[in-house]
Design a protein around this motif. Structure first.
Motif, mmCIF file in Angstrom:
data_model
loop_
_atom_site.group_PDB
_atom_site.id
_atom_site.type_symbol
_atom_site.label_atom_id
_atom_site.label_comp_id
_atom_site.label_asym_id
_atom_site.label_seq_id
_atom_site.Cartn_x
_atom_site.Cartn_y
_atom_site.Cartn_z
ATOM 1 N N GLN A 40 0.891 -1.176 -0.107
ATOM 2 C CA GLN A 40 0.022 -0.050 0.004
ATOM 3 C C GLN A 40 0.785 1.345 -0.116
ATOM 4 O OE1 GLN A 40 -0.554 2.112 2.963
ATOM 5 N NE2 GLN A 40 -2.607 3.075 2.475
ATOM 6 N N TRP A 41 1.837 1.128 0.720
ATOM 7 C CA TRP A 41 2.855 2.235 0.786
ATOM 8 C C TRP A 41 3.635 2.603 -0.488
ATOM 9 C CZ3 TRP A 41 8.243 1.800 3.493
ATOM 10 C CH2 TRP A 41 9.111 3.062 3.340
ATOM 11 N N ALA A 42 3.798 1.291 -1.341
ATOM 12 C CA ALA A 42 4.543 1.433 -2.524
ATOM 13 C C ALA A 42 3.717 2.106 -3.366
ATOM 14 C CB ALA A 42 5.018 0.263 -3.004
ATOM 15 N N THR A 43 2.530 1.759 -3.244
ATOM 16 C CA THR A 43 1.419 2.342 -4.323
ATOM 17 C C THR A 43 1.421 4.070 -4.355
ATOM 18 O OG1 THR A 43 0.002 0.375 -4.341
ATOM 19 C CG2 THR A 43 -1.059 2.637 -5.112
ATOM 20 N N GLY A 44 1.324 4.489 -3.020
ATOM 21 C CA GLY A 44 1.440 5.800 -2.664
ATOM 22 C C GLY A 44 2.588 6.513 -3.309
ATOM 23 N N THR A 45 4.104 5.812 -3.031
ATOM 24 C CA THR A 45 5.201 6.473 -3.632
ATOM 25 C C THR A 45 5.182 6.396 -5.208
ATOM 26 O OG1 THR A 45 6.242 4.327 -3.507
ATOM 27 C CG2 THR A 45 6.334 5.695 -1.345
ATOM 28 N N MET A 46 4.591 5.504 -5.803
ATOM 29 C CA MET A 46 4.623 5.600 -7.124
ATOM 30 C C MET A 46 3.601 6.597 -7.719
ATOM 31 S SD MET A 46 3.858 1.376 -7.886
ATOM 32 C CE MET A 46 5.276 -0.039 -7.399
ATOM 33 N N CYS A 47 2.795 6.925 -6.971
ATOM 34 C CA CYS A 47 1.719 8.116 -7.542
ATOM 35 C C CYS A 47 2.530 9.286 -7.429
ATOM 36 C CB CYS A 47 0.594 8.109 -6.479
ATOM 37 S SG CYS A 47 -0.599 6.887 -6.988
ATOM 38 N N GLY A 48 3.724 9.286 -6.281
ATOM 39 C CA GLY A 48 4.535 10.736 -6.205
ATOM 40 C C GLY A 48 5.319 10.806 -7.418
ATOM 41 N N VAL A 49 6.135 9.819 -7.651
ATOM 42 C CA VAL A 49 6.875 9.706 -8.554
ATOM 43 C C VAL A 49 6.160 9.892 -10.155
ATOM 44 C CG1 VAL A 49 8.681 8.291 -9.806
ATOM 45 C CG2 VAL A 49 8.436 8.257 -7.534
ATOM 46 N N SER A 50 5.159 9.330 -10.290
ATOM 47 C CA SER A 50 4.345 9.521 -11.659
ATOM 48 C C SER A 50 3.993 10.912 -11.698
ATOM 49 C CB SER A 50 3.362 8.840 -11.503
ATOM 50 O OG SER A 50 2.352 8.844 -12.911
ATOM 51 N N ASP A 51 3.563 11.742 -10.649
ATOM 52 C CA ASP A 51 3.490 13.183 -10.619
ATOM 53 C C ASP A 51 4.379 13.820 -11.158
ATOM 54 O OD1 ASP A 51 0.547 12.563 -9.773
ATOM 55 O OD2 ASP A 51 0.986 13.155 -7.913
ATOM 56 N N ARG A 52 5.490 13.519 -10.432
ATOM 57 C CA ARG A 52 6.758 14.302 -10.781
ATOM 58 C C ARG A 52 7.342 14.023 -12.122
ATOM 59 N NH1 ARG A 52 9.649 12.226 -6.640
ATOM 60 N NH2 ARG A 52 8.417 13.527 -5.254
ATOM 61 N N SER A 53 7.061 12.914 -12.728
ATOM 62 C CA SER A 53 7.627 12.751 -13.921
ATOM 63 C C SER A 53 7.075 13.716 -15.070
ATOM 64 C CB SER A 53 7.412 11.195 -14.580
ATOM 65 O OG SER A 53 5.991 10.877 -14.710
ATOM 66 N N THR A 54 5.736 14.065 -14.993
ATOM 67 C CA THR A 54 4.956 14.798 -15.947
ATOM 68 C C THR A 54 4.704 16.395 -15.189
ATOM 69 O OG1 THR A 54 2.837 13.901 -14.905
ATOM 70 C CG2 THR A 54 3.891 13.058 -16.804
ATOM 71 N N HIS A 55 5.255 16.617 -13.914
ATOM 72 C CA HIS A 55 5.109 17.855 -13.445
ATOM 73 C C HIS A 55 3.400 18.234 -13.379
ATOM 74 C CE1 HIS A 55 9.305 18.754 -14.107
ATOM 75 N NE2 HIS A 55 9.014 18.644 -15.261
ATOM 76 N N ALA A 56 2.702 16.962 -12.756
ATOM 77 C CA ALA A 56 1.153 17.022 -12.807
ATOM 78 C C ALA A 56 0.987 17.269 -11.383
ATOM 79 C CB ALA A 56 0.767 15.890 -13.160
ATOM 80 N N VAL A 57 0.005 18.151 -11.088
ATOM 81 C CA VAL A 57 -0.600 18.499 -9.785
ATOM 82 C C VAL A 57 -1.652 18.180 -9.435
ATOM 83 C CG1 VAL A 57 -0.909 20.549 -8.157
ATOM 84 C CG2 VAL A 57 0.927 20.686 -9.708
ATOM 85 N N ARG A 58 -1.780 17.152 -8.562
ATOM 86 C CA ARG A 58 -3.105 16.314 -8.398
ATOM 87 C C ARG A 58 -4.119 17.392 -7.611
ATOM 88 N NH1 ARG A 58 -0.040 13.010 -3.418
ATOM 89 N NH2 ARG A 58 0.792 12.239 -5.511
ATOM 90 N N THR A 59 -5.433 16.929 -7.556
ATOM 91 C CA THR A 59 -6.250 17.785 -6.876
ATOM 92 C C THR A 59 -6.130 17.657 -5.195
ATOM 93 O OG1 THR A 59 -8.145 15.971 -6.684
ATOM 94 C CG2 THR A 59 -7.893 17.581 -8.795
ATOM 95 N N MET A 60 -6.787 18.394 -4.683
ATOM 96 C CA MET A 60 -6.827 18.310 -3.067
ATOM 97 C C MET A 60 -7.455 16.965 -2.716
ATOM 98 S SD MET A 60 -8.568 18.673 -0.321
ATOM 99 C CE MET A 60 -9.852 19.762 -0.536
ATOM 100 N N GLU A 61 -8.541 16.582 -3.423
ATOM 101 C CA GLU A 61 -9.490 15.598 -3.426
ATOM 102 C C GLU A 61 -8.539 14.316 -3.506
ATOM 103 O OE1 GLU A 61 -10.464 17.964 -5.029
ATOM 104 O OE2 GLU A 61 -11.899 18.933 -3.714
ATOM 105 N N ASP A 62 -7.799 14.050 -4.455
ATOM 106 C CA ASP A 62 -6.975 12.934 -4.669
ATOM 107 C C ASP A 62 -5.834 13.028 -3.533
ATOM 108 O OD1 ASP A 62 -8.414 11.976 -6.830
ATOM 109 O OD2 ASP A 62 -7.079 13.019 -8.405
ATOM 110 N N HIS A 63 -5.269 14.066 -3.162
ATOM 111 C CA HIS A 63 -4.284 14.365 -2.258
ATOM 112 C C HIS A 63 -4.772 13.575 -0.996
ATOM 113 C CE1 HIS A 63 -0.298 15.524 -0.931
ATOM 114 N NE2 HIS A 63 -0.844 16.071 0.282
#
Length: 362
Positions: free
Chosen positions: A153-176
């Motif tokens: 479960q932790w790994a899934t969260g870190t993967m989301c962070g790395v994915s956001d960084r790869s495209t400079h995407a900013v998630r919504t507050m709700e997704d955060h």
């Protein structure tokens, strides 16, 4: 962007309890990491984590061996985050990071997996394997298995962070609100406190919707408040994509200071629910559930206190591929205050957590 923020006092009326000997646990954790071959940069960064204090505030009634395991895991987790998630060649490359994360977390289930020949990976893998063996000697087998599974479960969260960084995407507050607790290993943190205390909340109580809501609220209060003192550090590392202040500023076209106040209001709303649900659950709780609500309380309050003087948040580690800058910097004053008085609540309850209030008794 080069804007600093001022953090107002954070509302946290929960009692702080801290076991003695934080420095001893901290020193043992550092020695443990060194024995497993951790590199010099990571060892120097370990001095900025203060995991002995965090473990002693999360598990003030824990056993000696249990609190040590908690301190060791916390140091391991923060250094893993520094080495792979926030910096280095994989921190913005999901294609390579995801494989590393999956292979690393497999060590939690299969500690005897052979070495790879990569010194850094093998140091992290060796120490994680050793820790899991100790957990199996300290904890109920069901809890030890939950600890192993929660690494994914932790790994899934870190993967989301790395994915956001790869495209400079900013998630919504709700997704955060959904992703940040996973990225901060919130479920695993709760399990590790149970290991430290030598307790277990069995499935028939853990699976209650009210307990799920309490745990989700605790996970937000564990992770999202750290976005505030870590803002300057993450700005320096160019990793603000998953910081609540940056997210609210972008989503609502606010200044970073206005976004900071809005983040604090949101945290007060979550804290208000946490206190109400904790009170409700304790009215007819079993001894095990009473202890569990205390553990969630200790996790939240200990984190709020730990982050106030944390060197990790006042030391500017190097950007990906560059050296660290300067020595470990301990804050001369608190990064924020704690107030027992509620000041402002979020105007609307965000979609991912609206269901909580349906569970509160009238």
């Amino acid at each position: 962007m080069d804007k600093s923020i001022t953090i107002p006092p954070l509302w946290c009326p929960l009692e702080l309890r801290v076991r003695e000997g934080a420095d001893v646990f901290d020193a043992r954790s550092l020695a443990w990491m060194e024995r497993h071959g951790m590199d010099e940069t990571s060892l120097s960064r370990a001095a900025a984590t203060d995991t002995g204090f965090l473990a002693c505030s999360w598990a003030p009634d824990g056993t000696e061996e249990g609190v040590q395991a908690l301190s060791d895991w916390l140091m391991w987790a923060l250094l893993y985050d520094d080495y792979y998630c926030d910096g280095g060649p994989h921190a913005s490359q999901p294609g390579t990071f995801n494989t590393i994360a999956a292979r690393m977390m497999a060590r939690a289930l299969y500690p005897a997996t052979t070495a790879t020949g990569d010194p850094a990976f093998d140091a992290f893998a060796s120490s994680l394997g050793d820790l899991m063996r100790r957990i199996h000697t300290l904890a109920d087998p069901a809890l030890a298995h939950l600890c192993a599974l929660a690494h994914y479960q932790w790994a899934t969260g870190t993967m989301c962070g790395v994915s956001d960084r790869s495209t400079h995407a900013v998630r919504t507050m709700e997704d955060h609100l959904l992703i940040r607790p996973s990225d901060g290993a919130s479920i695993l943190s709760g399990h590790m406190i149970e290991v430290a205390d030598g307790t277990i909340l069995h499935a028939h109580e853990r699976s209650r919707p009210e307990v799920h809501a309490l745990v989700q609220a605790a996970g937000i209060l564990l992770t999202v408040p750290t976005d505030l003192p870590s803002y300057a550090r993450e700005q320096h590392q160019q990793s603000l994509e998953s910081n609540i202040v940056h997210i609210l500023a972008v989503q609502n076209s606010l200044s970073v200071q206005e976004a900071t106040y809005q983040a604090c209001a949101l945290l007060e709303t979550v804290m208000e629910f946490f206190i109400a649900m904790r009170t409700q659950l304790r009215k007819d709780a079993s001894p095990a559930l009473l202890r569990y609500t205390d553990q969630m309380t200790n996790m939240v309050r200990g984190t709020y206190e730990w982050q106030r003087f944390l060197p990790r948040y006042s030391t500017m580690f190097g950007l990906s591929g560059t050296a660290d800058t300067g020595a470990i910097a301990r804050p001369e004053t608190a990064l924020h205050d704690i107030t027992p008085a509620q000041t402002h609540a979020y105007a609307e309850k965000p979609a991912p957590i609206t269901w909580w209030w349906e569970l509160l008794s009238a």
